[in-house]
Design a protein around this motif. Structure first.
Motif, PDB file in Angstrom:
ATOM      1  N   PHE A  73       0.831  -1.197   0.000  1.00 51.21           N
ATOM      2  CA  PHE A  73       0.000   0.000   0.000  1.00 51.21           C
ATOM      3  C   PHE A  73       0.869   1.252   0.000  1.00 51.21           C
ATOM      4  CE2 PHE A  73      -3.137   3.064   1.499  1.00 51.21           C
ATOM      5  CZ  PHE A  73      -4.225   2.706   0.722  1.00 51.21           C
ATOM      6  N   ASP A  74       2.082   1.148   0.543  1.00 50.98           N
ATOM      7  CA  ASP A  74       3.016   2.283   0.534  1.00 50.98           C
ATOM      8  C   ASP A  74       3.307   2.748  -0.897  1.00 50.98           C
ATOM      9  OD1 ASP A  74       3.203   2.351   3.269  1.00 50.98           O
ATOM     10  OD2 ASP A  74       5.008   1.098   3.358  1.00 50.98           O
ATOM     11  N   HIS A  75       3.381   1.809  -1.824  1.00 51.94           N
ATOM     12  CA  HIS A  75       3.602   2.176  -3.222  1.00 51.94           C
ATOM     13  C   HIS A  75       2.440   3.010  -3.754  1.00 51.94           C
ATOM     14  CE1 HIS A  75       6.390  -1.555  -3.574  1.00 51.94           C
ATOM     15  NE2 HIS A  75       7.053  -0.497  -3.151  1.00 51.94           N
ATOM     16  N   LEU A  76       1.233   2.677  -3.337  1.00 53.28           N
ATOM     17  CA  LEU A  76       0.058   3.461  -3.744  1.00 53.28           C
ATOM     18  C   LEU A  76       0.090   4.860  -3.137  1.00 53.28           C
ATOM     19  CD1 LEU A  76      -2.787   0.817  -3.641  1.00 53.28           C
ATOM     20  CD2 LEU A  76      -2.114   2.176  -5.615  1.00 53.28           C
ATOM     21  N   ILE A  77       0.563   4.966  -1.911  1.00 58.21           N
ATOM     22  CA  ILE A  77       0.671   6.277  -1.253  1.00 58.21           C
ATOM     23  C   ILE A  77       1.666   7.154  -2.025  1.00 58.21           C
ATOM     24  CG2 ILE A  77       1.432   7.482   0.840  1.00 58.21           C
ATOM     25  CD1 ILE A  77       0.385   5.019   2.427  1.00 58.21           C
ATOM     26  N   ASP A  78       2.822   6.577  -2.378  1.00 63.20           N
ATOM     27  CA  ASP A  78       3.819   7.326  -3.143  1.00 63.20           C
ATOM     28  C   ASP A  78       3.277   7.716  -4.521  1.00 63.20           C
ATOM     29  OD1 ASP A  78       5.582   7.054  -1.031  1.00 63.20           O
ATOM     30  OD2 ASP A  78       6.614   5.319  -1.891  1.00 63.20           O
ATOM     31  N   LEU A  79       2.549   6.805  -5.151  1.00 65.74           N
ATOM     32  CA  LEU A  79       1.969   7.086  -6.459  1.00 65.74           C
ATOM     33  C   LEU A  79       0.937   8.213  -6.373  1.00 65.74           C
ATOM     34  CD1 LEU A  79       1.508   6.380  -9.477  1.00 65.74           C
ATOM     35  CD2 LEU A  79      -0.219   4.748  -8.697  1.00 65.74           C
ATOM     36  N   ALA A  80       0.105   8.183  -5.340  1.00 62.46           N
ATOM     37  CA  ALA A  80      -0.938   9.205  -5.173  1.00 62.46           C
ATOM     38  C   ALA A  80      -0.318  10.598  -5.084  1.00 62.46           C
ATOM     39  CB  ALA A  80      -1.788   8.907  -3.940  1.00 62.46           C
ATOM     40  N   LYS A  81       0.825  10.715  -4.386  1.00 62.16           N
ATOM     41  CA  LYS A  81       1.527  12.008  -4.301  1.00 62.16           C
ATOM     42  C   LYS A  81       1.918  12.491  -5.697  1.00 62.16           C
ATOM     43  CE  LYS A  81       3.953  11.016  -0.083  1.00 62.16           C
ATOM     44  NZ  LYS A  81       5.277  10.837   0.512  1.00 62.16           N
ATOM     45  N   ARG A  82       2.459  11.579  -6.500  1.00 62.42           N
ATOM     46  CA  ARG A  82       2.920  11.945  -7.850  1.00 62.42           C
ATOM     47  C   ARG A  82       1.741  12.291  -8.763  1.00 62.42           C
ATOM     48  NH1 ARG A  82       7.898   9.571  -9.432  1.00 62.42           N
ATOM     49  NH2 ARG A  82       7.685  10.854 -11.301  1.00 62.42           N
ATOM     50  N   LEU A  83       0.644  11.550  -8.631  1.00 58.67           N
ATOM     51  CA  LEU A  83      -0.507  11.774  -9.504  1.00 58.67           C
ATOM     52  C   LEU A  83      -1.265  13.051  -9.156  1.00 58.67           C
ATOM     53  CD1 LEU A  83      -1.973   8.177  -9.992  1.00 58.67           C
ATOM     54  CD2 LEU A  83      -0.486   9.476 -11.524  1.00 58.67           C
ATOM     55  N   GLN A  84      -1.084  13.515  -7.914  1.00 56.02           N
ATOM     56  CA  GLN A  84      -1.754  14.747  -7.488  1.00 56.02           C
ATOM     57  C   GLN A  84      -1.328  15.924  -8.375  1.00 56.02           C
ATOM     58  OE1 GLN A  84      -0.922  15.861  -3.411  1.00 56.02           O
ATOM     59  NE2 GLN A  84      -2.977  16.712  -3.177  1.00 56.02           N
ATOM     60  N   SER A  85      -0.055  15.972  -8.735  1.00 56.94           N
ATOM     61  CA  SER A  85       0.436  17.071  -9.576  1.00 56.94           C
ATOM     62  C   SER A  85      -0.120  16.990 -11.001  1.00 56.94           C
ATOM     63  CB  SER A  85       1.964  17.074  -9.616  1.00 56.94           C
ATOM     64  OG  SER A  85       2.427  15.902 -10.250  1.00 56.94           O
ATOM     65  N   LEU A  86      -0.597  15.803 -11.399  1.00 56.47           N
ATOM     66  CA  LEU A  86      -1.203  15.627 -12.721  1.00 56.47           C
ATOM     67  C   LEU A  86      -2.725  15.768 -12.661  1.00 56.47           C
ATOM     68  CD1 LEU A  86       0.851  12.561 -14.002  1.00 56.47           C
ATOM     69  CD2 LEU A  86       1.163  14.961 -14.610  1.00 56.47           C
ATOM     70  N   ASN A  87      -3.223  16.143 -11.473  1.00 58.47           N
ATOM     71  CA  ASN A  87      -4.652  16.337 -11.262  1.00 58.47           C
ATOM     72  C   ASN A  87      -5.454  15.045 -11.456  1.00 58.47           C
ATOM     73  OD1 ASN A  87      -6.715  18.002 -10.420  1.00 58.47           O
ATOM     74  ND2 ASN A  87      -7.294  18.582 -12.507  1.00 58.47           N
ATOM     75  N   ILE A  88      -4.861  13.920 -11.052  1.00 57.77           N
ATOM     76  CA  ILE A  88      -5.568  12.639 -11.093  1.00 57.77           C
ATOM     77  C   ILE A  88      -5.962  12.289  -9.666  1.00 57.77           C
ATOM     78  CG2 ILE A  88      -5.383  10.171 -11.599  1.00 57.77           C
ATOM     79  CD1 ILE A  88      -3.507  10.907 -13.873  1.00 57.77           C
ATOM     80  N   ASN A  89      -7.247  12.348  -9.394  1.00 49.18           N
ATOM     81  CA  ASN A  89      -7.772  12.102  -8.051  1.00 49.18           C
ATOM     82  C   ASN A  89      -8.647  10.864  -7.977  1.00 49.18           C
ATOM     83  OD1 ASN A  89      -6.696  14.496  -6.802  1.00 49.18           O
ATOM     84  ND2 ASN A  89      -8.142  15.632  -8.084  1.00 49.18           N
ATOM     85  N   GLY A  90      -8.974  10.290  -9.124  1.00 51.45           N
ATOM     86  CA  GLY A  90      -9.914   9.167  -9.159  1.00 51.45           C
ATOM     87  C   GLY A  90      -9.259   7.838  -8.870  1.00 51.45           C
TER      88      GLY A  90
END
Length: 196
Positions: free
Chosen positions: A112-129
Protein backbone atom coordinates in the motif's frame (compact mmCIF):
# COMPACT_ATOMS: atom_id res chain seq x y z
CA UNK A 1 1.59 -15.66 -22.85
CA UNK A 2 -0.48 -16.95 -19.94
CA UNK A 3 -3.29 -19.46 -20.38
CA UNK A 4 -6.26 -20.13 -18.13
CA UNK A 5 -9.12 -22.56 -18.66
CA UNK A 6 -12.49 -20.96 -17.90
CA UNK A 7 -14.65 -24.04 -18.58
CA UNK A 8 -14.73 -27.12 -20.80
CA UNK A 9 -14.96 -25.16 -24.07
CA UNK A 10 -13.58 -21.72 -23.15
CA UNK A 11 -10.06 -20.46 -22.40
CA UNK A 12 -8.54 -17.09 -21.59
CA UNK A 13 -5.15 -16.09 -22.97
CA UNK A 14 -3.24 -13.09 -21.65
CA UNK A 15 -0.73 -11.65 -24.13
CA UNK A 16 1.66 -8.87 -23.20
CA UNK A 17 2.85 -6.37 -25.76
CA UNK A 18 6.26 -8.07 -25.45
CA UNK A 19 4.65 -11.35 -26.56
CA UNK A 20 3.32 -9.57 -29.64
CA UNK A 21 6.67 -7.87 -30.30
CA UNK A 22 8.47 -11.24 -30.09
CA UNK A 23 6.22 -12.41 -32.93
CA UNK A 24 6.82 -9.25 -34.97
CA UNK A 25 3.34 -7.85 -34.30
CA UNK A 26 1.92 -4.64 -32.89
CA UNK A 27 -1.46 -4.01 -31.27
CA UNK A 28 -2.61 -2.36 -34.51
CA UNK A 29 -1.76 -5.51 -36.51
CA UNK A 30 -4.59 -7.37 -34.77
CA UNK A 31 -7.08 -5.22 -36.67
CA UNK A 32 -5.65 -6.53 -39.95
CA UNK A 33 -6.29 -9.88 -41.56
CA UNK A 34 -2.67 -10.92 -42.07
CA UNK A 35 -0.73 -14.17 -42.17
CA UNK A 36 1.16 -13.21 -38.96
CA UNK A 37 -2.12 -12.72 -37.07
CA UNK A 38 -3.43 -16.09 -38.31
CA UNK A 39 -0.17 -17.71 -37.16
CA UNK A 40 -0.50 -16.06 -33.74
CA UNK A 41 -3.97 -17.55 -33.28
CA UNK A 42 -2.76 -20.97 -34.44
CA UNK A 43 0.14 -20.82 -31.96
CA UNK A 44 -2.21 -19.85 -29.12
CA UNK A 45 -4.59 -22.72 -29.89
CA UNK A 46 -1.70 -25.20 -30.18
CA UNK A 47 -0.28 -24.08 -26.84
CA UNK A 48 -3.72 -24.23 -25.20
CA UNK A 49 -4.18 -27.73 -26.57
CA UNK A 50 -0.79 -28.86 -25.21
CA UNK A 51 -0.99 -27.14 -21.80
CA UNK A 52 -4.69 -27.29 -20.97
CA UNK A 53 -5.99 -30.14 -23.12
CA UNK A 54 -8.24 -27.65 -24.92
CA UNK A 55 -9.85 -29.58 -27.77
CA UNK A 56 -10.93 -27.68 -30.85
CA UNK A 57 -13.84 -29.08 -32.78
CA UNK A 58 -16.15 -27.06 -34.96
CA UNK A 59 -15.71 -23.32 -34.98
CA UNK A 60 -13.97 -20.89 -32.66
CA UNK A 61 -15.26 -17.58 -31.35
CA UNK A 62 -12.31 -15.34 -30.49
CA UNK A 63 -12.80 -12.14 -28.50
CA UNK A 64 -9.76 -9.87 -28.19
CA UNK A 65 -9.75 -7.12 -25.56
CA UNK A 66 -6.82 -4.75 -26.00
CA UNK A 67 -5.85 -3.21 -22.67
CA UNK A 68 -4.19 0.22 -22.47
CA UNK A 69 -0.85 -0.77 -20.96
CA UNK A 70 -0.97 -4.41 -20.02
CA UNK A 71 -1.40 -6.15 -23.34
CA UNK A 72 -4.51 -8.01 -24.33
CA UNK A 73 -6.90 -10.65 -23.12
CA UNK A 74 -8.12 -13.20 -25.67
CA UNK A 75 -11.19 -15.30 -24.88
CA UNK A 76 -11.49 -18.37 -27.12
CA UNK A 77 -14.70 -20.43 -27.17
CA UNK A 78 -14.93 -23.69 -29.10
CA UNK A 79 -18.39 -24.43 -30.48
CA UNK A 80 -19.08 -27.90 -31.77
CA UNK A 81 -20.74 -28.29 -35.16
CA UNK A 82 -21.78 -31.80 -36.10
CA UNK A 83 -22.50 -30.71 -39.67
CA UNK A 84 -18.84 -30.06 -40.57
CA UNK A 85 -17.76 -32.90 -42.78
CA UNK A 86 -15.36 -35.39 -41.23
CA UNK A 87 -12.67 -34.81 -43.87
CA UNK A 88 -12.30 -31.16 -42.86
CA UNK A 89 -11.99 -31.69 -39.09
CA UNK A 90 -8.17 -31.84 -39.03
CA UNK A 91 -7.41 -29.08 -41.51
CA UNK A 92 -10.20 -26.57 -41.13
CA UNK A 93 -11.10 -24.35 -38.18
CA UNK A 94 -13.74 -21.68 -38.63
CA UNK A 95 -12.89 -18.57 -36.59
CA UNK A 96 -14.99 -15.55 -35.71
CA UNK A 97 -12.84 -12.76 -34.25
CA UNK A 98 -14.10 -9.75 -32.30
CA UNK A 99 -11.62 -7.04 -31.30
CA UNK A 100 -12.41 -4.41 -28.67
CA UNK A 101 -10.18 -1.87 -26.95
CA UNK A 102 -10.46 -1.31 -23.23
CA UNK A 103 -9.69 2.21 -21.99
CA UNK A 104 -9.06 1.27 -18.36
CA UNK A 105 -5.67 0.98 -16.67
CA UNK A 106 -5.40 -1.85 -14.13
CA UNK A 107 -2.19 -2.16 -12.09
CA UNK A 108 -1.06 -4.33 -9.19
CA UNK A 109 1.15 -3.10 -6.32
CA UNK A 110 3.25 -5.07 -3.83
CA UNK A 111 2.39 -2.78 -0.91
CA UNK A 112 0.00 0.00 0.00
CA UNK A 113 3.02 2.28 0.53
CA UNK A 114 3.60 2.18 -3.22
CA UNK A 115 0.06 3.46 -3.74
CA UNK A 116 0.67 6.28 -1.25
CA UNK A 117 3.82 7.33 -3.14
CA UNK A 118 1.97 7.09 -6.46
CA UNK A 119 -0.94 9.21 -5.17
CA UNK A 120 1.53 12.01 -4.30
CA UNK A 121 2.92 11.95 -7.85
CA UNK A 122 -0.51 11.77 -9.50
CA UNK A 123 -1.75 14.75 -7.49
CA UNK A 124 0.44 17.07 -9.58
CA UNK A 125 -1.20 15.63 -12.72
CA UNK A 126 -4.65 16.34 -11.26
CA UNK A 127 -5.57 12.64 -11.09
CA UNK A 128 -7.77 12.10 -8.05
CA UNK A 129 -9.91 9.17 -9.16
CA UNK A 130 -9.40 5.43 -9.18
CA UNK A 131 -10.69 2.41 -7.30
CA UNK A 132 -8.50 0.21 -5.09
CA UNK A 133 -8.96 -3.49 -4.33
CA UNK A 134 -6.92 -5.99 -2.35
CA UNK A 135 -6.46 -9.66 -3.16
CA UNK A 136 -3.85 -12.18 -1.94
CA UNK A 137 -1.84 -9.49 -0.07
CA UNK A 138 -1.57 -7.35 -3.20
CA UNK A 139 -3.28 -4.06 -4.05
CA UNK A 140 -4.96 -3.30 -7.38
CA UNK A 141 -5.65 0.14 -8.82
CA UNK A 142 -8.28 0.62 -11.51
CA UNK A 143 -8.21 3.91 -13.40
CA UNK A 144 -11.07 4.44 -15.82
CA UNK A 145 -11.03 6.82 -18.78
CA UNK A 146 -13.04 9.40 -16.79
CA UNK A 147 -10.39 9.37 -14.01
CA UNK A 148 -7.75 10.75 -16.38
CA UNK A 149 -7.63 14.22 -17.90
CA UNK A 150 -8.12 13.91 -21.67
CA UNK A 151 -5.16 16.27 -22.29
CA UNK A 152 -2.75 14.11 -20.28
CA UNK A 153 -0.27 12.06 -22.31
CA UNK A 154 -1.24 8.44 -21.59
CA UNK A 155 2.38 7.28 -21.96
CA UNK A 156 3.42 9.61 -19.12
CA UNK A 157 0.73 8.13 -16.89
CA UNK A 158 1.70 4.55 -17.81
CA UNK A 159 5.35 5.33 -17.05
CA UNK A 160 4.39 6.67 -13.59
CA UNK A 161 2.17 3.68 -12.84
CA UNK A 162 4.97 1.35 -13.91
CA UNK A 163 7.41 3.01 -11.49
CA UNK A 164 5.36 1.81 -8.53
CA UNK A 165 3.44 -1.19 -9.83
CA UNK A 166 3.06 -3.57 -12.75
CA UNK A 167 0.22 -4.17 -15.20
CA UNK A 168 -2.15 -6.73 -13.75
CA UNK A 169 -2.44 -10.06 -15.52
CA UNK A 170 -5.65 -10.69 -13.58
CA UNK A 171 -8.80 -9.17 -14.96
CA UNK A 172 -10.84 -6.62 -13.05
CA UNK A 173 -13.76 -9.08 -13.08
CA UNK A 174 -11.75 -11.68 -11.18
CA UNK A 175 -10.58 -9.12 -8.61
CA UNK A 176 -14.11 -7.77 -8.16
CA UNK A 177 -15.34 -11.31 -7.52
CA UNK A 178 -12.56 -12.63 -5.26
CA UNK A 179 -10.89 -9.50 -3.93
CA UNK A 180 -11.98 -6.87 -1.43
CA UNK A 181 -12.95 -3.31 -2.34
CA UNK A 182 -10.78 -0.88 -0.33
CA UNK A 183 -11.61 2.54 -1.83
CA UNK A 184 -14.31 3.18 -4.38
CA UNK A 185 -13.95 6.21 -6.68
CA UNK A 186 -11.60 9.11 -5.83
CA UNK A 187 -9.05 6.68 -4.37
CA UNK A 188 -6.05 8.91 -5.12
CA UNK A 189 -7.76 11.88 -3.47
CA UNK A 190 -8.65 9.79 -0.41
CA UNK A 191 -5.08 8.48 -0.07
CA UNK A 192 -3.66 12.01 -0.30
CA UNK A 193 -6.09 13.33 2.32
CA UNK A 194 -5.40 10.46 4.76
CA UNK A 195 -1.67 9.87 4.29
CA UNK A 196 -0.03 12.95 2.77
Amino acid sequence: MRLERLNYNKIKIFLTFDDLEDRGLTKEDLWKDSQKVHQLFRDMIDEASAELGFEVSGSLNVEVYALQAQGMVVIVTSTEHEEIEEEFNDDYIEMQVTVDECQELFYVFQSFDHLIDLAKRLQSLNINGGTIYSHDHMFYLLLMEEDVDADLDIDTLIALLSEYGTPSTMTIHRIEEYGKLIMKHSAMKQINSYFN
